[in-house]
Design an enzyme around this catalytic site. Sequence first.
Site, PDB file in Angstrom:
ATOM      1  N   MET A  12      -5.465   2.475   2.547  1.00  0.00           N
ATOM      2  CA  MET A  12      -6.839   2.780   2.182  1.00  0.00           C
ATOM      3  C   MET A  12      -7.235   4.258   2.649  1.00  0.00           C
ATOM      4  SD  MET A  12      -9.380   1.723   0.490  1.00  0.00           S
ATOM      5  CE  MET A  12      -9.432  -0.153   0.508  1.00  0.00           C
ATOM      6  N   LYS A  40       0.651   7.096  -1.204  1.00  0.00           N
ATOM      7  CA  LYS A  40       1.455   7.906  -2.039  1.00  0.00           C
ATOM      8  C   LYS A  40       2.138   6.868  -3.149  1.00  0.00           C
ATOM      9  CE  LYS A  40       2.256  11.826   0.676  1.00  0.00           C
ATOM     10  NZ  LYS A  40       1.061  12.443   0.064  1.00  0.00           N
ATOM     11  N   GLY A  41       2.632   5.681  -2.382  1.00  0.00           N
ATOM     12  CA  GLY A  41       3.507   4.661  -3.511  1.00  0.00           C
ATOM     13  C   GLY A  41       2.388   4.097  -4.382  1.00  0.00           C
ATOM     14  N   THR A 238      -6.434  15.501  -4.187  1.00  0.00           N
ATOM     15  CA  THR A 238      -5.779  14.549  -3.700  1.00  0.00           C
ATOM     16  C   THR A 238      -5.320  13.470  -4.783  1.00  0.00           C
ATOM     17  OG1 THR A 238      -7.583  14.376  -1.711  1.00  0.00           O
ATOM     18  CG2 THR A 238      -6.060  12.565  -1.861  1.00  0.00           C
ATOM     19  N   ASP A 242       1.061  12.972  -6.724  1.00  0.00           N
ATOM     20  CA  ASP A 242       1.544  11.409  -7.068  1.00  0.00           C
ATOM     21  C   ASP A 242       1.250  11.331  -8.749  1.00  0.00           C
ATOM     22  OD1 ASP A 242       1.798  10.711  -4.503  1.00  0.00           O
ATOM     23  OD2 ASP A 242      -0.422  10.483  -4.282  1.00  0.00           O
TER      24      ASP A 242
END
Length: 292
Positions: A12, A40-41, A238, A242
Amino acid sequence: MAKITVIGSASMDLVVTAPKRPEAGETILGHSFKTVPGGKGANQAVAAARLGADVHMIGSVGDDAFGAEILGNLKNNNVHVDYVEPVTDTESGTAHITLADGDNSIIVVKGANDFVTPEYVEKAADVIKHSDIVLIQQEIPEETVEYVSGLCFESGVPLLLNPAPSRPISKEVIKKAAYLTPNELEASVLFEGIDMHTSLEKFPNKLLITEGKNGVRYHDGEKEKLVPSYKVEAVDTTGAGDTFNAAFAVALAEGKSMEQSIQFANRAASLSVTKFGAQGGMPTRAEVERSL
Ligand code: RIB
């Protein structure tokens, strides 16, 4: 449909926006606070699913309110969560993010993400072996990255290692990964003391160094190339990395060339920064195609 497995963190994000970063010992007033799903995953899993891939996530959350929300969010984004187990007596992973001066700074507390051990991942070996490509990052234990690199290498499944956050990686893991996608800072840790251009030349079509709004650099075996990124008005960067990793993997799995895959991923990443939150701006397939 591209079959993608992501092994990594699901956390979170606790995000504060502020006029600046406080100095040590200083207290300042921020503008806002929000909690949004991240890690990140999970970010890479959601980004790949929105781009149309069939995605399995292997991860772990705490048996708490954040854990339930993280799981719900993955399901809402059509990510398979059979291998995302809630663990007791440990809190879900959290990322403490400050947005200031047009960039983010992040402290990650791994929490339940530390339970993504080799033994835990082994239970999903079949899913991994039947993937077109596997993505992994470094918010989970180092031994897991080592185990997965071996499993993928022996099974002939390409592994994309996004070495973030940075830590030194063994030569063996570097050899077994099909793709490495550090940013400039991570590349300097990975190949300490070696000039970036030399590293790129040493790992042609394998090492991609992401340079934010500058673009992505790689060596095609003959020469070094910089694939420029797309200019957009950034709201929150952010999760851009990813989105890049996920979109690059989707494009590769669909048979696109290295350069086409980077262009596709740059486009997806540029769209992702136009909204707040790691996953807030991650585009759908239709949105990327419209913008191309
Ligand atoms: O890559 C962005 C992610 O890094 C954030 O969502 C945060 O969870 C941190 O892990």
